[in-house]
Enzyme design. Structure first.
Site, PDB file in Angstrom:
ATOM      1  N   LYS A 121       0.814  -1.223   0.000  1.00 49.71           N
ATOM      2  CA  LYS A 121       0.000   0.000   0.000  1.00 49.71           C
ATOM      3  C   LYS A 121       0.841   1.264   0.000  1.00 49.71           C
ATOM      4  O   LYS A 121       0.315   2.356   0.180  1.00 49.71           O
ATOM      5  CB  LYS A 121      -0.984  -0.021   1.171  1.00 49.71           C
ATOM      6  CG  LYS A 121      -2.121  -1.012   0.933  1.00 49.71           C
ATOM      7  CD  LYS A 121      -3.294  -0.768   1.856  1.00 49.71           C
ATOM      8  CE  LYS A 121      -4.436  -1.729   1.546  1.00 49.71           C
ATOM      9  NZ  LYS A 121      -5.424  -1.813   2.586  1.00 49.71           N
ATOM     10  N   LYS A 202      -5.018 -10.543  -6.767  1.00 50.13           N
ATOM     11  CA  LYS A 202      -6.074 -11.073  -5.902  1.00 50.13           C
ATOM     12  C   LYS A 202      -7.368 -10.261  -6.082  1.00 50.13           C
ATOM     13  O   LYS A 202      -7.296  -9.039  -6.232  1.00 50.13           O
ATOM     14  CB  LYS A 202      -5.551 -10.928  -4.466  1.00 50.13           C
ATOM     15  CG  LYS A 202      -6.415 -11.440  -3.379  1.00 50.13           C
ATOM     16  CD  LYS A 202      -5.840 -11.007  -2.039  1.00 50.13           C
ATOM     17  CE  LYS A 202      -6.055  -9.524  -1.791  1.00 50.13           C
ATOM     18  NZ  LYS A 202      -6.284  -9.092  -0.436  1.00 50.13           N
ATOM     19  N   LYS A 205     -11.854  -5.932  -2.533  1.00 60.46           N
ATOM     20  CA  LYS A 205     -12.979  -4.995  -2.369  1.00 60.46           C
ATOM     21  C   LYS A 205     -12.617  -3.621  -2.914  1.00 60.46           C
ATOM     22  O   LYS A 205     -13.460  -2.875  -3.347  1.00 60.46           O
ATOM     23  CB  LYS A 205     -13.285  -4.799  -0.875  1.00 60.46           C
ATOM     24  CG  LYS A 205     -13.988  -5.950  -0.212  1.00 60.46           C
ATOM     25  CD  LYS A 205     -14.519  -5.478   1.148  1.00 60.46           C
ATOM     26  CE  LYS A 205     -14.224  -6.478   2.242  1.00 60.46           C
ATOM     27  NZ  LYS A 205     -12.979  -6.246   2.981  1.00 60.46           N
TER      28      LYS A 205
HETATM   29  P1  TYM Z   1     -10.502  -8.288   4.457  1.00 63.34           P
HETATM   30  O1  TYM Z   1     -11.609  -7.395   4.892  1.00 63.34           O
HETATM   31  O2  TYM Z   1      -9.600  -7.795   3.380  1.00 63.34           O
HETATM   32  O3  TYM Z   1     -11.076  -9.686   3.981  1.00 63.34           O
HETATM   33  C1  TYM Z   1     -11.973 -10.445   4.772  1.00 63.34           C
HETATM   34  C2  TYM Z   1     -11.676 -11.925   4.592  1.00 63.34           C
HETATM   35  O4  TYM Z   1     -11.782 -12.286   3.207  1.00 63.34           O
HETATM   36  C3  TYM Z   1     -10.580 -12.952   2.792  1.00 63.34           C
HETATM   37  N1  TYM Z   1     -10.298 -12.580   1.391  1.00 63.34           N
HETATM   38  C4  TYM Z   1     -10.143 -13.463   0.403  1.00 63.34           C
HETATM   39  N2  TYM Z   1     -10.202 -14.808   0.379  1.00 63.34           N
HETATM   40  C5  TYM Z   1     -10.016 -15.412  -0.825  1.00 63.34           C
HETATM   41  N3  TYM Z   1      -9.764 -14.743  -1.972  1.00 63.34           N
HETATM   42  C6  TYM Z   1      -9.693 -13.393  -1.994  1.00 63.34           C
HETATM   43  N4  TYM Z   1      -9.475 -12.731  -3.136  1.00 63.34           N
HETATM   44  C7  TYM Z   1      -9.889 -12.689  -0.759  1.00 63.34           C
HETATM   45  N5  TYM Z   1      -9.892 -11.376  -0.427  1.00 63.34           N
HETATM   46  C8  TYM Z   1     -10.142 -11.332   0.903  1.00 63.34           C
HETATM   47  C9  TYM Z   1      -9.488 -12.417   3.709  1.00 63.34           C
HETATM   48  O5  TYM Z   1      -8.392 -13.302   3.779  1.00 63.34           O
HETATM   49  C10 TYM Z   1     -10.242 -12.286   5.020  1.00 63.34           C
HETATM   50  O6  TYM Z   1     -10.241 -13.518   5.712  1.00 63.34           O
HETATM   51  N6  TYM Z   1      -7.024  -7.724   8.006  1.00 63.34           N
HETATM   52  C11 TYM Z   1      -8.277  -8.374   7.669  1.00 63.34           C
HETATM   53  C12 TYM Z   1      -9.407  -8.068   8.628  1.00 63.34           C
HETATM   54  C13 TYM Z   1      -9.133  -8.371  10.074  1.00 63.34           C
HETATM   55  C14 TYM Z   1      -9.096  -9.651  10.654  1.00 63.34           C
HETATM   56  C15 TYM Z   1      -8.889  -9.416  12.047  1.00 63.34           C
HETATM   57  C16 TYM Z   1      -9.201 -10.949  10.151  1.00 63.34           C
HETATM   58  C17 TYM Z   1      -8.961  -7.440  11.063  1.00 63.34           C
HETATM   59  N7  TYM Z   1      -8.823  -8.070  12.247  1.00 63.34           N
HETATM   60  C18 TYM Z   1      -8.789 -10.480  12.952  1.00 63.34           C
HETATM   61  C19 TYM Z   1      -9.087 -12.005  11.063  1.00 63.34           C
HETATM   62  C20 TYM Z   1      -8.882 -11.769  12.435  1.00 63.34           C
HETATM   63  C21 TYM Z   1      -8.725  -7.907   6.306  1.00 63.34           C
HETATM   64  O7  TYM Z   1      -8.371  -6.856   5.862  1.00 63.34           O
HETATM   65  O8  TYM Z   1      -9.634  -8.749   5.715  1.00 63.34           O
END
Ligand code: TYM
Length: 336
Positions: A121, A202, A205
Site C-alpha cells: 500500500k 487477488k 474490495k
Molecule cells: P478483508 O476485509 O480484506 O477480507 C476479509 C476476509 O476475506 C478474505 N479474502 C479473500 N479470500 C479469498 N480470496 C480473496 N481474493 C480474498 N480477499 C479477501 C481475507 O483473507 C479475510 O479472511 N485484516 C483483515 C481483517 C481483520 C481480521 C482481524 C481478520 C482485522 N482483524 C482479525 C481475522 C482476524 C482484512 O483486511 O480482511
C-alpha cells in the site's frame, strides 16, 4: 512476582474479522465467510466488522457508515446467525483500541515494516498513515482479546496471523501467560480468488475496476457477464495449471470451491473456454441465489442489524475486557 492467569477454557474459540471497506465479493465469501457459517455451530465464534481498520486509509465517513450496516446485513444473509455466534463492530468494544496500544509497544518497527500489505500500500509514500503501519497490532488485539484458537481467513492474512502468534508468544514469555496462541484456518479451495480481469492479482474490495470482481449481491446476469469476459489465454486448451494458465485455472478453482468437486471433473467435460465459463457462471449464480434472496428479506427490517450489533458488542465485551485487564496487570499497569 504475582501474575494473573485466565481459567482454562472449556470451549474452542474462533475469531475473525472483515473490513467494511466496500461490497463483499466472492473471494471474501469462499475464503472466509463460508467457513464462519460452518464454525458458528461448532465453536464459540466471534466475528467482527473491523471499522477501525477501515480508517487506516482515506475514507468517506458517510460511506463507512453505510458500508458497515450493509456488511452486517450481508453477513446475516450469508448465514451467520446471531443466536449461534457473536457479531459486532470493532469500534463498539474499546478494548480493541486499548490492547492494540499495548501490543504496539511490544511489536518492533522491523516486524511491522516487513508486512507485505504495508509494503504493497505504499511503504515509501510519506503521506501514508501511521495507522496503516500499526494495523497488524490492532489485528493481533482483535484475535488475542478473545483467546481465539482458530482464525478462519483467506491466504492473504497468513502473514498477519504469523505476526500475531509471534507477538503473543513473546508477550507470554516476557509478562507471563496472558494469551492463547492462535492458528489461521485457511480453506483448501477458494482461499485466494483472483481478479477475473487481472488473474495475476487477488480479487479485492478496493479494486479500481469492478469487471474482475464478483460481488456477492451481483444479479445473475452481471455474474454471467463478468465470467464470460474473464481474461484467459490464447491456447484454448482447458487445463488446470495455475502457474501457466492463471485465468482459466482461477475459473476452475472457483467452480470447485462453489460445487465441492475436483478440477478434473470440470476439465474432462469441457473443450471450449466459452462452455466452461457458462458452467462456472451457473455454479456461482446457484451458490449465491439463496444468500441474495435472504438479503432482500432482511432489507425489510433494517433495525434488526443495529439490534444485533448492540447485543453483539455486549457479548464481546464480556470476553474481551477480562483479557485486557489481565494484559494490563501482567505488564505492570496498576489497576485503578
Ligand atoms: P478483508 O476485509 O480484506 O477480507 C476479509 C476476509 O476475506 C478474505 N479474502 C479473500 N479470500 C479469498 N480470496 C480473496 N481474493 C480474498 N480477499 C479477501 C481475507 O483473507 C479475510 O479472511 N485484516 C483483515 C481483517 C481483520 C481480521 C482481524 C481478520 C482485522 N482483524 C482479525 C481475522 C482476524 C482484512 O483486511 O480482511
Amino acid at each position: 512476582m504475582r501474575r494473573c492467569h485466565l481459567a482454562s477454557k472449556a470451549v474452542i474459540r474462533v475469531l475473525s474479522g472483515i473490513q467494511p471497506s466496500g461490497e463483499l465479493h466472492i473471494g471474501n465469501y469462499l475464503g472466509a465467510i463460508r467457513s464462519w457459517v460452518r464454525d458458528q455451530y461448532e465453536f464459540d465464534s466471534f466475528f467482527t466488522i473491523v471499522d477501525l481498520h477501515a480508517i487506516t486509509v482515506e475514507h468517506s465517513p458517510e460511506e463507512l457508515r453505510k458500508n458497515t450496516l450493509r456488511l452486517a446485513m450481508t453477513l446475516l444473509a450469508a448465514g451467520l446467525d446471531p443466536e449461534a455466534c457473536t457479531i459486532f463492530a470493532q469500534s463498539h468494544v474499546s478494548a480493541h483500541a486499548e490492547l492494540s496500544w499495548l501490543l504496539e509497544c511490544t511489536a518492533t518497527f522491523g516486524e511491522l515494516s516487513r508486512m507485505t500489505q504495508f509494503k504493497d500500500k505504499g511503504r515509501s509514500d510519506e503521506s501514508i498513515r501511521a495507522g496503516l503501519f500499526t494495523y497488524p497490532a490492532l489485528m493481533a488485539a482483535d484475535i488475542l482479546l478473545y483467546q481465539a484458537e482458530r482464525v478462519p481467513v483467506g491466504e492473504d492474512q497468513r502473514q498477519h496471523l504469523e505476526l500475531t502468534r509471534d507477538i503473543a508468544i513473546r508477550f507470554n514469555a516476557k509478562y507471563g501467560q496472558t494469551f492463547t496462541i492462535p492458528q489461521a484456518t485457511i480453506p483448501p479451495l477458494g482461499s485466494r480468488v483472483m481478479d477475473l480481469a487481472h488473474p495475476a492479482k487477488k480479487m479485492s474490495k478496493s479494486s479500481q475496476s469492478t469487471a474482475g470482481t464478483i460481488f456477492i449481491l451481483d444479479p445473475p446476469e452481471t455474474i454471467a457477464k463478468k465470467v464470460s469476459r474473464a481474461v484467459t489465454d490464447t491456447e484454448n486448451v482447458v487445463r488446470f495449471d495455475p502457474e501457466n494458465k492463471p485465468g482459466i485455472s482461477n475459473l476452475i478453482e472457483l467452480w470447485c470451491a462453489a460445487t465441492g468437486n475436483e478440477p478434473s471433473q470440470l476439465v474432462s467435460q469441457h473443450r471450449m473456454y466459452g462452455e466452461l465459463k457458462k458452467t462456472v457462471a451457473d455454479a456461482l449464480i446457484a451458490l449465491l441465489e439463496p444468500l441474495q434472496r435472504r438479503y432482500q428479506e432482511l432489507q425489510k427490517d433494517p433495525g434488526e442489524v443495529s439490534r444485533m450489533l448492540k447485543l453483539g458488542a455486549e457479548k464481546a465485551k464480556f470476553v474481551a475486557e477480562p483479557t485486557l485487564e489481565l494484559a494490563k496487570a501482567n505488564m505492570g499497569l496498576v489497576a485503578p
